[in-house]
Design an enzyme around this catalytic site. Structure first.
Site, PDB file in Angstrom:
ATOM      1  N   GLU A 116      49.264 146.997  -4.254  1.00  8.46           N
ATOM      2  CA  GLU A 116      49.818 146.376  -5.469  1.00  8.46           C
ATOM      3  C   GLU A 116      48.757 146.189  -6.548  1.00  8.46           C
ATOM      4  O   GLU A 116      49.026 146.373  -7.735  1.00  8.46           O
ATOM      5  CB  GLU A 116      50.467 145.028  -5.120  1.00  8.46           C
ATOM      6  CG  GLU A 116      51.551 145.088  -4.044  1.00  8.46           C
ATOM      7  CD  GLU A 116      52.609 146.134  -4.317  1.00  8.46           C
ATOM      8  OE1 GLU A 116      52.950 146.374  -5.498  1.00  8.46           O
ATOM      9  OE2 GLU A 116      53.100 146.739  -3.355  1.00  8.46           O
TER      10      GLU A 116
ATOM     11  N   GLY B  32      58.853 144.916   0.114  1.00 11.53           N
ATOM     12  CA  GLY B  32      57.640 144.430   0.740  1.00 11.53           C
ATOM     13  C   GLY B  32      56.832 143.655  -0.279  1.00 11.53           C
ATOM     14  O   GLY B  32      56.345 142.567  -0.020  1.00 11.53           O
ATOM     15  N   ALA B  33      56.734 144.248  -1.484  1.00  7.58           N
ATOM     16  CA  ALA B  33      56.035 143.605  -2.599  1.00  7.58           C
ATOM     17  C   ALA B  33      56.404 144.353  -3.863  1.00  7.58           C
ATOM     18  O   ALA B  33      56.940 145.451  -3.827  1.00  7.58           O
ATOM     19  CB  ALA B  33      54.524 143.623  -2.379  1.00  7.58           C
ATOM     20  N   MET B  34      56.101 143.731  -5.011  1.00  6.11           N
ATOM     21  CA  MET B  34      56.393 144.359  -6.298  1.00  6.11           C
ATOM     22  C   MET B  34      55.257 144.070  -7.263  1.00  6.11           C
ATOM     23  O   MET B  34      54.851 142.917  -7.444  1.00  6.11           O
ATOM     24  CB  MET B  34      57.716 143.836  -6.857  1.00  6.11           C
ATOM     25  CG  MET B  34      58.104 144.418  -8.202  1.00  6.11           C
ATOM     26  SD  MET B  34      58.272 146.215  -8.120  1.00  6.11           S
ATOM     27  CE  MET B  34      57.832 146.638  -9.802  1.00  6.11           C
TER      28      MET B  34
ATOM     29  N   GLU C 282      53.462 156.058  -7.988  1.00  6.58           N
ATOM     30  CA  GLU C 282      52.992 155.446  -6.751  1.00  6.58           C
ATOM     31  C   GLU C 282      51.816 156.189  -6.123  1.00  6.58           C
ATOM     32  O   GLU C 282      51.024 155.604  -5.402  1.00  6.58           O
ATOM     33  CB  GLU C 282      54.146 155.411  -5.735  1.00  6.58           C
ATOM     34  CG  GLU C 282      55.335 154.567  -6.144  1.00  6.58           C
ATOM     35  CD  GLU C 282      55.058 153.081  -6.001  1.00  6.58           C
ATOM     36  OE1 GLU C 282      54.018 152.712  -5.423  1.00  6.58           O
ATOM     37  OE2 GLU C 282      55.886 152.298  -6.462  1.00  6.58           O
TER      38      GLU C 282
END
Length: 953
Positions: free
Chosen positions: A380, A343-345, A402
């Site tokens: 993020e 999805g994103a990093m 996370e």
């Protein structure tokens, strides 16, 4: 990292009792160098190896240092100087390649005659028959290299030295290499897209968790932090980006060499470098921080990056105030990539996204798309402090990396969009989801032992629902509004931690906060939630005040093989109310206790776990269940909206576990014809979905459909009136979501007028493709329903619109909707399309197969397809991809017969030689779930059919 592929809402919950992860991560597809290997078959030097063979290994304990997947602690990197040159045109063999060189400075911590460093799928240049050069620094003398070789299995470059490195001295290891700029979405890879009829190439990167070693030789573990000096060689018409600001350009022959400022001390998995012809928009600098949104030129020109830019600055400022810590870098770049498996990093200073996770078009994108964008950005950016500034030591504590970010993600998103009440939806998209997995005997603790997580496949397995979504909010607001974040960040800045470090700092907060007390230390409380799997069912007998807890298992006959030092007993904080009045929080500290205030009689109903502040399920004595059911049917608004959702979810799952009878669970839904709030309806539909999956191939489905039609018709009418016959959008955020439920449910269950409505909208679009009359919020529902009811004409039209879509969110909707077709030949053709990356992008293959499997007609087709293509799918996606783990669970959701169970077991047996990679645990869980489904259907089918038949009239 953001979760997997694009989903409509990415919402997550984190708390003091259970900490977990949100939007973030799932990455990289794994491929080998097929062409390169075929071309160089039989040449030992071809991939940079020497005549020294890979050391043999057995299933026993590894004997040699290079047979272990974990690096030894004898060397510690200090800095890297890396130059990379990606070629954006194919060579004579049709391969896209990159070349580069790297010099890593490291210190010898323990005397050794071995250098072991990660290197994977790189052609290493030889220097006098060796694969690297070694030299000393500051007067240190480097031993000569005796021999060097690559170990494919553990992905190492090994150098055996003729002497020993001296403790406390520093050395430089220099390598030159060539790699393939493949389209495998991992390491340094290639993304392609078409703009104005021209194919364009992007060189980009994805390093988490074990892919930096595919870009250059490195100490590729999160605790091996270092400073990185990056240079990128590229064509003059392109722009190069990395984690830091560029510090200048020089001419390299006819190309440009862009150099970047040294990074902060950071982990390899957070590195990023990109070469493209993208453009950007930027906002005014805040505290000298440059904020930019990058994307394809047309996307930027169309304003698709504006919303992201508008929310990024406020979210960053909010986090600076919240953490009381300045943003650690001088820039914040965010870039939308056409091909990206996550999805994103959260790459430090250069966050990468799927296009649908960063770009938003107000005319085409839905409310769900908008919420996805702000939620993922908030997640993020939270990582810039938690995860990047302070990083986990090893992947067994992934939730720690996370978790904190996942909690404050909601604070950041709520700050950007305060009217949405985003935190209310956490129960639906995180708590209920993780309950389903954590109730299995094959679950695992949040924190595993380090020795359980070694190779890349085991690391990939950690990126699952347990690590991302197991959470609770109780206690966190108290701690996080105090000094604990600042203290924790300041103490471990630019370093690494284990989960006990966080407990230490939370304990300090308690000690320094007057009036704040816990029944045990933070260590004692949290260890029971993080070091043992599962969660309790708390049973409250309001007749006696007796409260008990027990490990909740969806299949009570399943056997838990994993021992627990706590014997599956938790310290449970219980918030509760009596007759609508909040009571003092109670701690359940043993298996059985008596709490007299919870005794009730007459009309004094008791409701526990108010607003779902704790990570447990609740059961009551029959009398209190009846009081709660009566309240739902007479005055449901007396119960908090989140608890109305909780009551149904608890009851349905308690019935599946044989704690209460199925009829009791179904009775919690009888009040729904009076319900108009989104959260209870979403909970109900998710739970009814299990019944649909179990019975949509049986005679029960007709009666179930009739009952749901009866319940959802008033909701459909409510929103038809509220929207002035579907011409207006409701003002409330959650109402916009519930309109989708109303239309989806009404069309699926056959409410009069719904299918005609959606067909009419879709037909108008087919007649005028340049004008889509369907509101973005309803597109997914309309597309799916119409394609399901239609044929090849509707499907082919959707395919054309999919191929021509310029907004990623629209393409994603159409891709999912095409899996709703009912013609087997259309679905089989669609499955075959997943083998062709020119039709379905590699990033979308797994989710497309899953979408087909979600269709009752498509499930057996997808199952046959996966079994027939398993070797190919595993080779392409299974060795290190996080998203691959979802494939088996997605396909087997309907499995509920003995025949299907035997098929699943035979599939496991037949493919042992191929392997299962990150799908190993999901396969075991699929077998467990199927076994439980068989038992449940056998025991409940007749009762369910009878109840639905009686209640639908």
């Amino acid at each position: 990292m953001g979760k997997g592929y694009y989903i409509s809402k990415n919402l997550c919950l984190l708390g003091i009792i259970l900490t977990a992860v949100a939007l973030a991560t799932i990455i990289s597809l794994s491929v080998v160098y097929d062409k390169e290997k075929a071309r160089n078959q039989g040449k030992p030097e071809a991939m940079g190896s020497t005549t020294m063979p890979t050391q043999p290994t057995t299933a026993s304990i590894p004997k040699e240092p290079w047979e272990h997947y974990r690096l030894r602690d004898s060397l510690a990197p200090i800095s890297y100087n890396v130059t990379l040159w990606p070629r954006l045109e194919p060579n004579r063999d049709g391969l896209y390649i990159f070349t580069g060189h790297s010099a890593v400075v490291f210190t010898c911590v323990k005397e050794t005659d071995l250098i072991i460093i990660h290197s994977n799928k790189l052609n290493l240049t030889k220097f006098q028959d060796h694969l690297a050069k070694l030299s000393g620094l500051d007067g240190a003398t480097a031993p000569s290299i005796q021999k060097s070789w690559l170990v494919v299995k553990t992905e190492y470059l090994v150098l055996q030295l003729n002497g020993r490195l001296a403790t406390g001295r520093s050395y430089v290891l220099y390598t030159e290499f060539q790699g393939e700029l493949a389209d495998d979405l991992e390491g340094f890879y290639r993304s392609e897209y078409i703009e104005d009829g021209v194919k364009k190439i992007v060189a980009t990167s994805q390093m988490q968790a074990t892919y930096a070693r595919k870009a250059f030789p490195c100490f590729d573990e999160p605790a091996m932090k270092a400073v990185f000096n990056i240079s990128i060689i590229h064509d003059p018409g392109m722009v190069a980006l990395s984690n830091s600001r560029d510090s200048g350009q020089s001419l390299h022959r006819v190309h440009l060499n862009t150099t970047f400022e040294p990074t902060e001390r950071m982990s390899t998995y957070l590195l990023a470098f990109i070469v493209s012809d993208f453009t950007y928009i930027q906002s005014a600098q805040h505290n000298n921080v440059l904020v930019r949104i990058w994307a394809r030129r047309k996307a930027i020109d169309q304003g698709q990056g504006d919303y992201s830019l508008n929310v990024t600055g406020p979210i960053l400022k909010f986090y600076e105030r919240y953490y009381n810590t300045t943003y650690p870098l001088s820039k914040s770049d965010q870039i939308a990539l056409p091909d990206f498996n996550a999805g994103a990093m959260e790459n430090w200073g250069l966050v990468t996204y799927r296009e649908a996770a960063l770009l938003y078009d107000p005319l085409i994108s839905s409310t769900g798309n908008k919420e996805t964008v702000v939620s993922i950005i908030a997640h993020e950016l939270a990582h810039m402090w938690f995860g990047n500034l302070v990083t986990l030591r090893w992947w067994n504590d992934l939730w720690l990396n996370e978790g904190f970010a996942s909690y404050v993600e909601y604070l950041g998103a709520d700050h950007a969009e305060p009217s949405w009440n985003i935190k209310e939806q956490i129960i639906l998209y995180e708590v209920h989801k993780v309950f389903a997995v954590d109730a299995l005997a094959s679950s695992h603790p949040l924190s595993r032992q380090e020795e359980e997580v070694n190779d890349p496949a085991q690391i990939s397995e950690m990126f699952n629902t347990i690590s991302y979504s197991k959470a609770d909010t109780d206690g966190w607001p108290v701690f996080l509004t105090s000094s604990s974040p600042q203290s924790y960040l300041n103490t471990f800045a630019f370093s690494n931690t284990v989960h006990t470090d966080l407990w230490d700092h939370l304990q300090q907060v308690i000690a320094n906060t007057p009036g704040l007390a816990l029944p045990h230390t933070v260590h004692d409380i949290m260890s029971r939630w993080t070091l043992q799997m599962g969660f309790p069912i708390v049973t409250i007998d309001t007749r006696t005040g007796i409260i008990t807890q027990k490990h909740f298992l969806l299949d009570p006959e399943s056997v838990v093989d994993r021992p627990s030092q706590f014997n599956y007993t938790w310290f449970v904080p219980i918030k509760w109310m009596k007759r609508g009045v909040e009571q003092e929080q109670y701690w359940l500290l043993r298996n059985t206790d008596v709490h007299n205030p919870m005794r009730a009689s007459g009309e004094d109903w008791v409701l526990a776990n108010t607003n779902v502040s704790g990570y447990f399920r609740v059961n009551y004595d029959p009398d209190n269940w009846e009081r709660v059911l009566n309240l739902l049917n007479t005055n449901h608004q007396a119960i908090p909206v989140i608890n109305r959702a909780q009551i149904m979810d608890d009851a349905f799952n308690l019935a599946r576990a044989k704690v209460i009878n199925t009829t009791m669970a179904l009775r919690t839904t009888k009040y729904l014809f009076n319900e108009t709030d989104y959260i209870p309806w979403e909970s109900a539909l998710k739970n009814f979905n299990y019944y649909i999956l179990m019975f949509d191939r049986t005679e029960v489905y007709g009666a179930l459909q009739a009952y749901l039609k009866k319940q959802i018709r008033p909701l459909f009418e409510h929103f038809r009136i509220l929207t002035a016959n579907w011409t207006k959008v409701p003002a409330r955020h959650n109402d916009q979501y519930n309109v989708i439920n109303a239309v989806w449910g009404a069309c699926s269950m056959g409410v009069e007028g719904c299918r005609e409505l959606t067909k009419g909208w879709f037909r108008q679009w087919m007649e005028n493709p340049g004008h889509n009359p369907i509101h973005p919020n309803l597109k997914s529902t309309v597309y799916c329903n119409v394609i399901a009811a239609g044929g090849v004409e509707e499907w082919d039209f959707a395919w054309r619109m999919f191929k021509n879509a310029t907004v990623a969110a629209e393409a994603s909707r159409l891709r999912s909707a095409m899996a709703c077709a009912k013609a087997p030949w259309l679905l089989n053709r669609y499955l075959e399309y997943t083998l062709d990356p020119t039709k379905i992008r590699r990033q979308d293959v797994i989710s497309t197969i899953q979408s087909v499997a979600g269709n009752v007609v498509g499930m057996p087709l997808a199952w046959d397809f996966v079994r027939a293509k398993w070797s190919y799918l595993f080779q392409q996606y299974g060795k290190g991809s996080f998203s691959f783990s979802n494939l088996i669970s997605g396909i087997t959701r309907r499995f509920s017969t003995e025949f299907e169970l035997q098929q699943l077991k035979k599939f496991k047996e037949d493919n042992v030689h191929v392997g299962f990679g990150s799908a190993t645990l999901p396969l075991e869980q699929a077998i467990e779930k199927t076994t439980a489904n068989i038992k449940w259907v056998t025991e409940n089918k007749a009762h369910v059919l009878k109840w639905f038949t009686e209640e639908s009239t």
